[in-house]
Design an enzyme around this catalytic site. Structure first.
Site, PDB file in Angstrom:
ATOM      1  N   HIS A  18      10.275   1.000   3.065  1.00 28.61           N
ATOM      2  CA  HIS A  18      10.211   2.376   2.525  1.00 28.61           C
ATOM      3  C   HIS A  18       8.585   3.053   2.653  1.00 28.61           C
ATOM      4  O   HIS A  18       8.492   4.176   2.785  1.00 28.61           O
ATOM      5  CB  HIS A  18      10.623   2.554   1.073  1.00 28.61           C
ATOM      6  CG  HIS A  18      12.025   2.355   0.982  1.00 28.61           C
ATOM      7  ND1 HIS A  18      12.944   1.920  -0.256  1.00 28.61           N
ATOM      8  CD2 HIS A  18      13.111   2.759   1.848  1.00 28.61           C
ATOM      9  CE1 HIS A  18      14.025   1.962   0.083  1.00 28.61           C
ATOM     10  NE2 HIS A  18      14.227   2.147   1.321  1.00 28.61           N
ATOM     11  N   ASP A  50      20.922  24.988  -7.871  1.00 28.86           N
ATOM     12  CA  ASP A  50      21.612  25.110  -9.440  1.00 28.86           C
ATOM     13  C   ASP A  50      22.601  25.845  -9.270  1.00 28.86           C
ATOM     14  O   ASP A  50      23.719  25.839  -9.943  1.00 28.86           O
ATOM     15  CB  ASP A  50      20.534  25.420 -10.310  1.00 28.86           C
ATOM     16  CG  ASP A  50      19.806  24.282 -11.115  1.00 28.86           C
ATOM     17  OD1 ASP A  50      20.557  23.225 -11.496  1.00 28.86           O
ATOM     18  OD2 ASP A  50      18.593  24.194 -11.357  1.00 28.86           O
ATOM     19  N   CYS A  64      14.976  29.785  -2.235  1.00 29.49           N
ATOM     20  CA  CYS A  64      14.267  28.615  -2.166  1.00 29.49           C
ATOM     21  C   CYS A  64      15.053  27.207  -2.510  1.00 29.49           C
ATOM     22  O   CYS A  64      14.402  26.402  -2.780  1.00 29.49           O
ATOM     23  CB  CYS A  64      12.943  28.664  -3.124  1.00 29.49           C
ATOM     24  SG  CYS A  64      13.476  28.605  -4.934  1.00 29.49           S
TER      25      CYS A  64
END
Length: 851
Positions: free
Chosen positions: A466, A737, A784
């Site tokens: 990673h 959201d 965004c």
């Protein structure tokens, strides 16, 4: 004469016969705790009020020890309610759901005035290593047998390696090209943990609990391996179906990722060849590019963890708190990485967080603690033993995960004892350097100061680690697996690092350096041509222009965003000023950060989102109350209005920064480089209260007026956009959201997350409502959220009337190319067709390239 079985083998009277109850069948976890507590009350061990203390403990800590055993106990502050030490054992043959995915058959309730109970717990943990014997105790009918098992110091049997399958099963041949590595394994674990059924994966004679990430990785599954996935329990059939769906659904993504990686390998390597032979340290290419400069060797990090035993309950509290804090910080790091580098890189830290949920790892630490060792020592040993097992696997992809385990283990260790903190930002020379390290954790790599580190070479690791992935994403030339020779280099040694061939050339002559610089210049010229195209505006063929911003959190990230073609910062997430630290930043510290952002942008627009804490983003040092459903609780604007100490400090810092940079080549839509927006707005009263606070603080500081906007993240705000628009200067839609609340789907849910599609027609209609409401009052709307960085999503948003898009920097070139190749009229038509669709899949089927 043989001793009395019920008394003679007891070293103390902790386990008296009247404290054992066999064949119990409580209706639930709470009733089981109350029933065990009643045994302790009747035996004179505790005050009746201690039962409530045991229940309170369950709200703040997981008392499930593992392997069907739970150890409920009271709060530390209620120890005065314990009259004498005792242990009550409730045997539940049918099992009881303790937590999701955890079934308890032995409930061992503890009342402890001191550590006298550790002897029994030590034997209990030893029994957990003899699974056959422990399982037999779940149904034994003789209380003396149960008491003897918990009292005798029997030798520990070797860990069981069950070879049989459970009642329901399916066979699968691994078709992931790189085998089962951390990211797909994390998805398996999340799906398994959503079910109360017992689920296991067998490969040959090796069996792993499907709810334990490390155990799955230790199977070492490669492409072509045959496995059996089996389950038992009330919902075994449904659980197995969900597992199969998850496992097979990942195949397409794994093959696509492998194909993309193979394509990169097949691409011609434009490495640099020295004009004269040079001494070199060979390694493995990890991230392309050339770096010229002195080396700086980080000394080997040695962690000496003292073994300092503490009372078991205190140690358990410290471990639980450390795990919780580390999970929260990894979540924040994943969020930050997703916005800066992309979701694939963020998944690295999501997988690390899943390690902390690994039952076997945590159970091993607990077992060592009850053996009498200190909490920090026990955790360190559990991590090192598990990591050593991974590193020893004959599979470089899985062996590389040992670094991830040690990384996350160190983060927990530093929470247990801050004196054991290692890593973090390394001490670097003032001049740019090639950083040499034994190994570097993913979190440390992500936090490197790119102005001072121009290349990275590690003695260990592999190209699939990673850390290597993050180096490639950061554009940092890197090599790995350079061996011990790297660590023997002297600081300041001149070098040329070639990340494309995996070689560190040492002590180059002036001619070598000049040739390398010429090669770099040619590469930079080529990249400049690419960047020139990125710098072109996102203007459609018929002249409509959309502002393209970047989601950036720190001043040092601005340069990368601008190089990708960003025209502004459309979202600065200020919660990252509050995370990874033990206290809230003061006004001056925040001011310096905001001023640094404005300076780095050189007058380009900056939209700063006020502190957005709550829901999935928690800050331990703010000591916010625990909420059962934090997504519907005090978060965003609700928290700011309840915590004026946070709101006013931040606003003062922002207005000071606006005042100090006023008139400096401002290029934003409203004449000022800085704009402020507030998160999670649901009601007009919140907007009015926040604007009043801004007006008051601005007047106190004699600061300029700055545009004030709000995030549209809940349906209520979208539906009332026409009302809210009268009181704000702009809207910015957070589609992640908004999708979650509109579709009632937790976007982190292992089974439902894939259905939380921001291109769902319902979400698009809410966006259209927002645009229409804003336009009635001459306000502009930006986005965004995630779909702003999807070229097709950006095209639909433009067609819906969105005027500004902000995204992860690396998504900018593709979005700009898509919009420049389109006509606004065609985008409007496509948006209307999307609104008319019935499903998200139907919307995505409309994608036919530039319109």
């Amino acid at each position: 004469m043989a001793p009395d079985t019920n008394t003679a083998i007891m070293p103390t009277d902790l386990l008296r016969p009247d404290l054992l109850r066999l064949n119990a069948s409580p209706a639930g976890k709470e009733e089981a705790i109350r029933e065990a507590a009643q045994l302790l009350i009747a035996a004179g061990c505790i005050d009746p009020a201690y039962a409530a203390s045991m229940l309170r403990r369950e709200a703040v800590a997981n008392t499930f020890l593992g392997h069907g055993v739970a150890i409920p106990h009271g709060m530390v502050e209620d120890r005065g309610m314990v009259r004498r030490s005792g242990i009550a054992v409730l045997q539940v043959p049918g099992g009881i759901a303790w937590n999701p995915g955890q079934t308890a058959h032995l409930v061992v309730a503890i009342a402890a005035q001191s550590d006298a109970h550790i002897a029994v717990l030590r034997r209990l943990t030893r029994l957990m290593q003899d699974e056959a014997r422990l399982t037999a105790l779940f149904t034994v009918t003789d209380p003396a047998t149960l008491a003897a098992a918990l009292s005798e110091d029997a030798p520990v049997a070797a860990p069981a390696m069950p070879g049989g399958d459970l009642a329901e099963r399916f066979d699968w041949v691994v078709d992931y090209p790189t085998g089962l590595h951390a990211r797909p394994a994390t998805a398996w674990v999340e799906t398994a943990r959503a079910s109360a059924a017992r689920i296991q994966v067998r490969h040959g004679d090796l069996v792993a609990d499907a709810k334990a990430l490390v155990a799955l990785l230790q199977l070492g599954l490669r492409a072509g391996d045959s496995v059996v996935v089996s389950a038992e329990g009330d919902d075994a059939v449904a659980a197995l179906a969900r597992m199969k769906a998850t496992i097979t659904r990942l195949t397409a993504r794994e093959k696509a990722d492998a194909a993309a990686a193979a394509q990169k390998v097949r691409m011609p390597v434009r490495g640099w060849t020295p004009p004269n032979p040079l001494p070199a340290v060979p390694g493995i290419a990890a991230s392309p590019g050339l770096a010229i400069g002195p080396v700086h060797v980080l000394p080997r990090a040695t962690v000496s963890v003292p073994d300092e035993p503490v009372p078991l309950i205190e140690g358990g509290d410290r471990l639980h708190e450390a795990l919780s804090l580390t999970r929260q910080n990894l979540k924040a790091l994943a969020d930050d990485t997703a916005r800066r580098l992309g979701p694939s890189e963020a998944a690295i830290f999501t997988a690390q967080a899943e390690i902390l949920n690994d039952t076997d790892l945590v159970t091993l630490a607990c077992q060592l603690m009850v053996e009498g060792h200190g909490v920090a020592w026990s955790w360190h040993q559990a991590v090192e033993r598990t990591a050593a097992g991974l590193a020893a696997l004959d599979n470089p992809v899985l062996a590389a995960r040992a670094a991830d385990l040690r990384d996350v283990g160190q983060r927990v260790l530093s929470r247990i004892d801050p004196a054991l903190r290692t890593g973090g930002a390394p001490d670097l020379p003032d001049t740019p350097c090639i950083l040499i390290a034994e190994d570097l954790s993913p979190s440390d790599t992500a936090a490197l100061d790119m102005a001072r580190v121009i290349g990275l070479a590690t003695a260990q690791g592999g190209p699939t680690s990673h850390t290597a992935i993050l180096a490639r994403t950061l554009g940092l030339p890197a090599m790995v697996a350079g061996g011990a020779a790297l660590m023997e280099l002297a600081n300041g040694t001149p070098a040329i690092l070639d990340g494309q061939t995996g070689r560190l050339h040492l002590s180059p002559a002036e001619a070598d350096t000049a040739d390398a610089r010429a090669w770099i210049a040619r590469e930079e010229a080529r990249k400049a041509e690419e960047e020139a195209r990125r710098g072109l505006p996102a203007r459609t063929r018929d002249g409509h222009e959309v502002e393209i911003g970047a989601n950036v959190n720190r001043p040092d990230q601005v340069a990368v965003a601008l190089s990708q073609g960003a025209e502004s910062v459309g979202l600065m997430r200020t919660e990252f000023l509050f995370l990874e630290r033990g206290d809230a930043p003061g006004e001056d510290e925040q001011y310096e950060t905001y001023r640094g952002m404005l300076t780095a942008l050189e007058g380009r627009p900056l939209i700063v989102r006020a502190l957005d804490i709550g829901g999935d983003k928690q800050v331990p040092h703010l000591q916010l109350p625990h909420e059962e459903n934090p997504f519907l609780g005090v978060r965003g604007a609700r928290l700011l209005l309840r915590r004026p100490d946070l709101l006013e400090t931040q606003l003062r810092a922002l207005y000071r920064a606006a005042k100090d940079t006023k008139g400096k080549d401002a290029k934003s839509k409203d004449g000022g480089a800085l704009s402020i927006m507030f998160p999670m707005i649901t009601a007009l009263g919140e907007v009015q209260a926040l604007r009043a606070a801004c007006d008051r603080i601005r007047a106190e500081l004699d600061a300029p007026t700055v545009p004030l906007g709000i995030m549209v993240e809940v349906p209520a705000a979208a539906i009332q956009a026409d009302v809210l628009a009268r009181h704000v200067d702009f809207f910015s839609i957070g589609t992640n959201d908004l999708t979650q609340y509109a579709l009632a789907i937790d976007r982190q849910h292992p089974e439902l997350a894939a259905e939380a599609d921001s291109l769902h027609p319902a979400v698009l209609r809410l966006i259209r409502l927002t645009v229409e409401g804003a336009e009635r009052h001459g306000r502009w709307v930006g986005v965004c959220g995630g779909i702003a960085g999807d070229p097709f999503g950006a095209a639909l948003l433009t067609g819906l009337g969105v005027r500004e898009l902000s995204m992860t920097p690396r998504d900018i070139p593709a979005v700009k190319d898509r919009l420049r190749g389109s006509d606004l009229s065609a985008l409007k038509d496509a948006a209307q067709r999307a609104l008319d669709c019935e499903t998200a899949d139907a919307v995505r089927a409309l994608d036919g390239g530039p319109a």
